[in-house]
Design a protein around this motif. Sequence first.
Motif, PDB file in Angstrom:
ATOM      1  N   PRO A 306       0.786  -1.239   0.000  1.00 26.36           N
ATOM      2  CA  PRO A 306       0.000   0.000   0.000  1.00 26.36           C
ATOM      3  C   PRO A 306       0.818   1.289   0.000  1.00 26.36           C
ATOM      4  N   GLY A 307       2.132   1.207   0.211  1.00 24.63           N
ATOM      5  CA  GLY A 307       2.975   2.395   0.130  1.00 24.63           C
ATOM      6  C   GLY A 307       3.029   3.210   1.407  1.00 24.63           C
ATOM      7  N   ALA A 308       3.587   4.399   1.279  1.00 24.52           N
ATOM      8  CA  ALA A 308       3.871   5.212   2.465  1.00 24.52           C
ATOM      9  C   ALA A 308       3.244   6.603   2.387  1.00 24.52           C
ATOM     10  N   MET A 309       2.205   6.728   1.540  1.00 26.77           N
ATOM     11  CA  MET A 309       1.500   8.008   1.412  1.00 26.77           C
ATOM     12  C   MET A 309       0.079   7.858   1.935  1.00 26.77           C
ATOM     13  N   ILE A 310      -0.380   8.865   2.622  1.00 21.02           N
ATOM     14  CA  ILE A 310      -1.702   8.798   3.225  1.00 21.02           C
ATOM     15  C   ILE A 310      -2.365  10.175   3.129  1.00 21.02           C
ATOM     16  N   SER A 311      -3.672  10.179   2.910  1.00 16.42           N
ATOM     17  CA  SER A 311      -4.416  11.441   2.947  1.00 16.42           C
ATOM     18  C   SER A 311      -5.493  11.320   4.011  1.00 16.42           C
ATOM     19  N   PHE A 312      -5.763  12.390   4.735  1.00 18.95           N
ATOM     20  CA  PHE A 312      -6.845  12.330   5.732  1.00 18.95           C
ATOM     21  C   PHE A 312      -7.493  13.700   5.881  1.00 18.95           C
TER      22      PHE A 312
END
Length: 393
Positions: A306-312
């Motif tokens: 899933p990688g290492a980028m996240i949006s919230f």
Amino acid sequence: MKTKDAGFNSKLIHSGGIKDPLGSAVTPIYQTSTFSFKSAEHGAKCFSGESDGYIYTRIGNPTIADLENTMAELENGYGGIATGSGMGAVNTVYMTYLGQGSHIVCTQAVYGPSRGILETIYPKFGVEATFVDSTDIKNLENAIQENTKLIYLETPANPTMDIADIKAICELAHSKGIKVCVDNTFCSPYLQKPLDLGADVVLHSMTKFINGHADIVAGIVVAKTEEDYKKLRPMMINLGCNMDPNQAYLTRRGLKTLSIRIDKAQENCIKVADYLTKHPKVSWVKYPGLKDHPQYELGKQQMNGPGAMISFGLKGGFEAGEKLMNSVELALLAVSLGGIETLIQHPASMTHSKLTKEGREAAGITDDLVRYSVGIEDVEDIIKDLEQALAKI
Ligand code: LCS
């Protein structure tokens, strides 16, 4: 070592194919603008292509070639074309496939300038663009015109984390003679190989995960076939968006640790995503590793992780976002992503601020969206930092 059939990690270390005659363990920095020919005949053969000798650094350079060859092997492509920035790579692709009277279908959620130049610069040359939500292939199907020459995907998209079905979209495009380019910046070839899924061209902002140390800006285009490579390479050379040998050296060095950096950042990100989903001040979290991601199953199929980028999103909207940005102590408040240090930013006021509010909304970039690039620090410290910053909202 012949690296073509070697494993991914062996390729990271040993690919490149440039051997230093003095035996140095790493490819040296050939910091030169030009190369002397052995004779007039040799010079003529270099220009005609009969000899593969080097001519001039904008055209080619051994330090840069080492990086280009490595990236081509990692992406399973024919050849790599390094550029001075990720935007150099984007423009090389657009300029190669688009021209007077042609049309491009582009993911609506995409790095701001990759869309922005299609809205402001390319129309001057008679190029028309349609932006679509590429999570639904029907939108692409409906947007295709007689004169569509290129489908441009970014998956996962910056910063919405939307995922597009590369394989299905390539099948659709190829049935109509349209080329597909995928911006693979968010994944790197460690987590996703668009060319294996059918894409014709893949590109990166190597400023991000590929280099991984936030100390250079760089880009690359990798073509699947010799035919496409031979169209793309002269475009880069003539646009003059070549890389510098120093940049290539640092990027090649950073690339060696790609898999161990991503493994660690991803492990941290999974824990951060879990933490954020449970936090009362967080209204939503979008991360390909969470089962409630709308394209969770597709992500699992086409990505190796899933990688290492996240949006919230924050319940308090824009003001809460501003407070969070001003309260973090470990994460750097900075644009860019994919480095060893954790970064936080607010796309609506930063990376995507040049888009109109309607454009941002159509692309799913709401004012409350916070983008978080998870680094390789101790995850306890990353979470402690978020905890104290969220408490201040
Ligand atoms: N493609 C993607 C997905 C990007 O995120 C970026 C830069 C580019 C292309 C352009 O690459 P560059 O020329 O900067 O090397 N993304 C940035 C971002 O999200 N914050 O700052 C730059």
